[in-house]
Design a protein around this motif. Structure first.
Motif, PDB file in Angstrom:
ATOM      1  N   TRP A 166       0.895  -1.213  -0.205  1.00 56.96           N
ATOM      2  CA  TRP A 166      -0.001   0.034   0.050  1.00 56.96           C
ATOM      3  C   TRP A 166       0.565   1.293  -0.069  1.00 56.96           C
ATOM      4  O   TRP A 166       0.458   2.275  -0.760  1.00 56.96           O
ATOM      5  CB  TRP A 166      -1.098   0.102   1.135  1.00 56.96           C
ATOM      6  CG  TRP A 166      -1.990  -0.997   1.060  1.00 56.96           C
ATOM      7  CD1 TRP A 166      -2.364  -2.241   1.859  1.00 56.96           C
ATOM      8  CD2 TRP A 166      -3.009  -1.286  -0.197  1.00 56.96           C
ATOM      9  NE1 TRP A 166      -3.379  -3.087   1.264  1.00 56.96           N
ATOM     10  CE2 TRP A 166      -3.666  -2.350   0.094  1.00 56.96           C
ATOM     11  CE3 TRP A 166      -3.110  -0.700  -1.268  1.00 56.96           C
ATOM     12  CZ2 TRP A 166      -4.790  -2.887  -0.860  1.00 56.96           C
ATOM     13  CZ3 TRP A 166      -4.223  -0.884  -2.160  1.00 56.96           C
ATOM     14  CH2 TRP A 166      -4.875  -2.172  -1.860  1.00 56.96           C
ATOM     15  N   LEU A 167       1.943   1.374   0.864  1.00 55.88           N
ATOM     16  CA  LEU A 167       2.930   2.483   0.825  1.00 55.88           C
ATOM     17  C   LEU A 167       3.354   2.757  -0.687  1.00 55.88           C
ATOM     18  O   LEU A 167       3.407   3.700  -1.235  1.00 55.88           O
ATOM     19  CB  LEU A 167       4.150   2.108   1.657  1.00 55.88           C
ATOM     20  CG  LEU A 167       4.842   3.271   1.706  1.00 55.88           C
ATOM     21  CD1 LEU A 167       4.452   4.660   2.064  1.00 55.88           C
ATOM     22  CD2 LEU A 167       6.144   3.120   2.588  1.00 55.88           C
ATOM     23  N   THR A 168       3.822   1.561  -1.242  1.00 58.71           N
ATOM     24  CA  THR A 168       4.324   1.647  -2.771  1.00 58.71           C
ATOM     25  C   THR A 168       3.243   2.237  -3.870  1.00 58.71           C
ATOM     26  O   THR A 168       3.422   3.037  -4.646  1.00 58.71           O
ATOM     27  CB  THR A 168       4.720   0.157  -3.251  1.00 58.71           C
ATOM     28  OG1 THR A 168       5.946  -0.167  -2.488  1.00 58.71           O
ATOM     29  CG2 THR A 168       5.115   0.218  -4.877  1.00 58.71           C
ATOM     30  N   ARG A 169       1.998   1.574  -3.415  1.00 56.13           N
ATOM     31  CA  ARG A 169       0.993   2.209  -4.252  1.00 56.13           C
ATOM     32  C   ARG A 169       0.620   3.531  -4.089  1.00 56.13           C
ATOM     33  O   ARG A 169       0.291   4.532  -4.897  1.00 56.13           O
ATOM     34  CB  ARG A 169      -0.336   1.287  -3.952  1.00 56.13           C
ATOM     35  CG  ARG A 169      -0.452  -0.040  -4.578  1.00 56.13           C
ATOM     36  CD  ARG A 169      -0.359  -0.085  -6.179  1.00 56.13           C
ATOM     37  NE  ARG A 169      -0.161  -1.495  -6.746  1.00 56.13           N
ATOM     38  CZ  ARG A 169       1.124  -1.804  -7.211  1.00 56.13           C
ATOM     39  NH1 ARG A 169       2.324  -0.990  -7.209  1.00 56.13           N
ATOM     40  NH2 ARG A 169       1.217  -2.897  -7.825  1.00 56.13           N
ATOM     41  N   ASP A 170       0.736   4.069  -2.906  1.00 54.15           N
ATOM     42  CA  ASP A 170       0.543   5.468  -2.692  1.00 54.15           C
ATOM     43  C   ASP A 170       1.321   6.428  -3.281  1.00 54.15           C
ATOM     44  O   ASP A 170       1.275   7.380  -3.610  1.00 54.15           O
ATOM     45  CB  ASP A 170       0.466   5.742  -1.076  1.00 54.15           C
ATOM     46  CG  ASP A 170      -0.785   5.252  -0.429  1.00 54.15           C
ATOM     47  OD1 ASP A 170      -1.631   4.883  -0.986  1.00 54.15           O
ATOM     48  OD2 ASP A 170      -0.597   5.112   1.063  1.00 54.15           O
ATOM     49  N   LEU A 171       2.578   6.101  -3.285  1.00 56.32           N
ATOM     50  CA  LEU A 171       3.780   6.670  -3.800  1.00 56.32           C
ATOM     51  C   LEU A 171       3.959   6.613  -5.397  1.00 56.32           C
ATOM     52  O   LEU A 171       4.650   7.459  -5.874  1.00 56.32           O
ATOM     53  CB  LEU A 171       4.943   6.764  -2.997  1.00 56.32           C
ATOM     54  CG  LEU A 171       4.788   7.078  -1.235  1.00 56.32           C
ATOM     55  CD1 LEU A 171       6.187   6.694  -0.783  1.00 56.32           C
ATOM     56  CD2 LEU A 171       4.719   8.289  -1.521  1.00 56.32           C
ATOM     57  N   ARG A 172       3.885   5.341  -5.827  1.00 48.72           N
ATOM     58  CA  ARG A 172       4.093   4.926  -7.222  1.00 48.72           C
ATOM     59  C   ARG A 172       3.271   3.955  -7.474  1.00 48.72           C
ATOM     60  O   ARG A 172       3.196   2.718  -7.655  1.00 48.72           O
ATOM     61  CB  ARG A 172       5.601   4.150  -7.173  1.00 48.72           C
ATOM     62  CG  ARG A 172       6.632   5.023  -6.809  1.00 48.72           C
ATOM     63  CD  ARG A 172       7.037   6.166  -7.954  1.00 48.72           C
ATOM     64  NE  ARG A 172       7.903   6.991  -7.324  1.00 48.72           N
ATOM     65  CZ  ARG A 172       9.220   7.079  -8.005  1.00 48.72           C
ATOM     66  NH1 ARG A 172       9.548   6.256  -8.945  1.00 48.72           N
ATOM     67  NH2 ARG A 172      10.330   7.773  -7.192  1.00 48.72           N
ATOM     68  N   LYS A 173       1.919   4.418  -8.050  1.00 46.22           N
ATOM     69  CA  LYS A 173       0.888   3.807  -8.546  1.00 46.22           C
ATOM     70  C   LYS A 173       0.998   2.503  -9.251  1.00 46.22           C
ATOM     71  O   LYS A 173       0.319   1.586  -9.457  1.00 46.22           O
ATOM     72  CB  LYS A 173      -0.186   4.547  -9.156  1.00 46.22           C
ATOM     73  CG  LYS A 173      -0.808   5.639  -8.040  1.00 46.22           C
ATOM     74  CD  LYS A 173      -2.076   6.315  -8.347  1.00 46.22           C
ATOM     75  CE  LYS A 173      -2.483   7.546  -7.314  1.00 46.22           C
ATOM     76  NZ  LYS A 173      -2.101   7.257  -5.744  1.00 46.22           N
ATOM     77  N   GLU A 174       1.903   2.836 -10.421  1.00 47.31           N
ATOM     78  CA  GLU A 174       1.995   1.812 -11.445  1.00 47.31           C
ATOM     79  C   GLU A 174       3.364   0.984 -11.220  1.00 47.31           C
ATOM     80  O   GLU A 174       3.512  -0.033 -11.923  1.00 47.31           O
ATOM     81  CB  GLU A 174       2.212   2.574 -12.910  1.00 47.31           C
ATOM     82  CG  GLU A 174       0.902   3.446 -13.090  1.00 47.31           C
ATOM     83  CD  GLU A 174       0.228   3.263 -14.283  1.00 47.31           C
ATOM     84  OE1 GLU A 174       0.898   2.663 -15.227  1.00 47.31           O
ATOM     85  OE2 GLU A 174      -0.606   4.026 -14.635  1.00 47.31           O
ATOM     86  N   MET A 175       4.039   1.020 -10.078  1.00 51.91           N
ATOM     87  CA  MET A 175       5.154   0.196  -9.894  1.00 51.91           C
ATOM     88  C   MET A 175       5.011  -0.976  -9.678  1.00 51.91           C
ATOM     89  O   MET A 175       4.051  -1.723  -8.777  1.00 51.91           O
ATOM     90  CB  MET A 175       5.968   0.819  -8.488  1.00 51.91           C
ATOM     91  CG  MET A 175       7.066   0.171  -8.110  1.00 51.91           C
ATOM     92  SD  MET A 175       8.588   0.279  -9.061  1.00 51.91           S
ATOM     93  CE  MET A 175       8.712   2.128  -8.966  1.00 51.91           C
ATOM     94  N   PRO A 176       5.559  -2.078 -10.499  1.00 55.45           N
ATOM     95  CA  PRO A 176       5.324  -3.388 -10.454  1.00 55.45           C
ATOM     96  C   PRO A 176       5.621  -3.833  -8.816  1.00 55.45           C
ATOM     97  O   PRO A 176       6.742  -3.459  -8.453  1.00 55.45           O
ATOM     98  CB  PRO A 176       6.256  -4.142 -11.331  1.00 55.45           C
ATOM     99  CG  PRO A 176       6.363  -3.030 -12.391  1.00 55.45           C
ATOM    100  CD  PRO A 176       6.542  -1.825 -11.443  1.00 55.45           C
ATOM    101  N   PHE A 177       4.946  -4.518  -8.173  1.00 60.32           N
ATOM    102  CA  PHE A 177       5.322  -5.073  -7.014  1.00 60.32           C
ATOM    103  C   PHE A 177       5.313  -6.585  -6.803  1.00 60.32           C
ATOM    104  O   PHE A 177       4.394  -7.406  -7.428  1.00 60.32           O
ATOM    105  CB  PHE A 177       4.375  -4.600  -5.822  1.00 60.32           C
ATOM    106  CG  PHE A 177       4.736  -4.722  -4.454  1.00 60.32           C
ATOM    107  CD1 PHE A 177       4.237  -5.878  -3.733  1.00 60.32           C
ATOM    108  CD2 PHE A 177       5.360  -3.468  -3.763  1.00 60.32           C
ATOM    109  CE1 PHE A 177       4.445  -6.028  -2.475  1.00 60.32           C
ATOM    110  CE2 PHE A 177       5.788  -3.787  -2.365  1.00 60.32           C
ATOM    111  CZ  PHE A 177       5.236  -4.891  -1.685  1.00 60.32           C
TER     112      PHE A 177
END
Length: 120
Positions: free
Chosen positions: A99-110
């Protein structure tokens, strides 16, 4: 934007179980060098994943972080190709990292890479 996929089956030889990682790279990073952000608290697991990534992409860079604050700072300061995260971490869990990644980088592969992921 056109998505280009690359799938590799990585086997963590020292622990003997396969790890399937499918990474979808957006066309904007094709041709550039890969730079992974790895969220992992166990130094041995961090080294295993880094070695496997280098075996498939010898020129890739891997930045290793452990804590939530390090994850946030890295995502705010550096452009990464993908985030690879353990699920069980000392001060955050894998879903919080996602969720932190999605908040800061919406399209970042995780990608979750963990020995234990719950049923939730």
């Amino acid at each position: 934007m056109t998505a280009v996929g690359a799938c590799h089956r990585l086997e963590l030889r020292s622990i003997g179980r396969p790890l399937d990682i499918c990474v979808v790279f957006m066309s904007s990073i094709i041709g550039s060098s890969l730079h992974f952000l790895h969220v992992e608290d166990d130094p041995l697991d961090a080294e295993l994943v880094q070695n496997e990534l280098h075996s498939y992409w010898p020129e890739c860079r891997v930045t290793h972080v452990v804590r939530k604050e390090e994850l946030r700072g890295a995502l705010q300061q550096v452009e990464f190709s993908a985030v690879i995260s353990d699920f069980n971490l000392p001060n955050l869990d894998g879903m919080q990292a996602l969720w932190l990644t999605r908040d800061l980088r919406k399209e970042m592969p995780f990608i979750f890479c963990s020995g234990a992921i719950g049923e939730e």
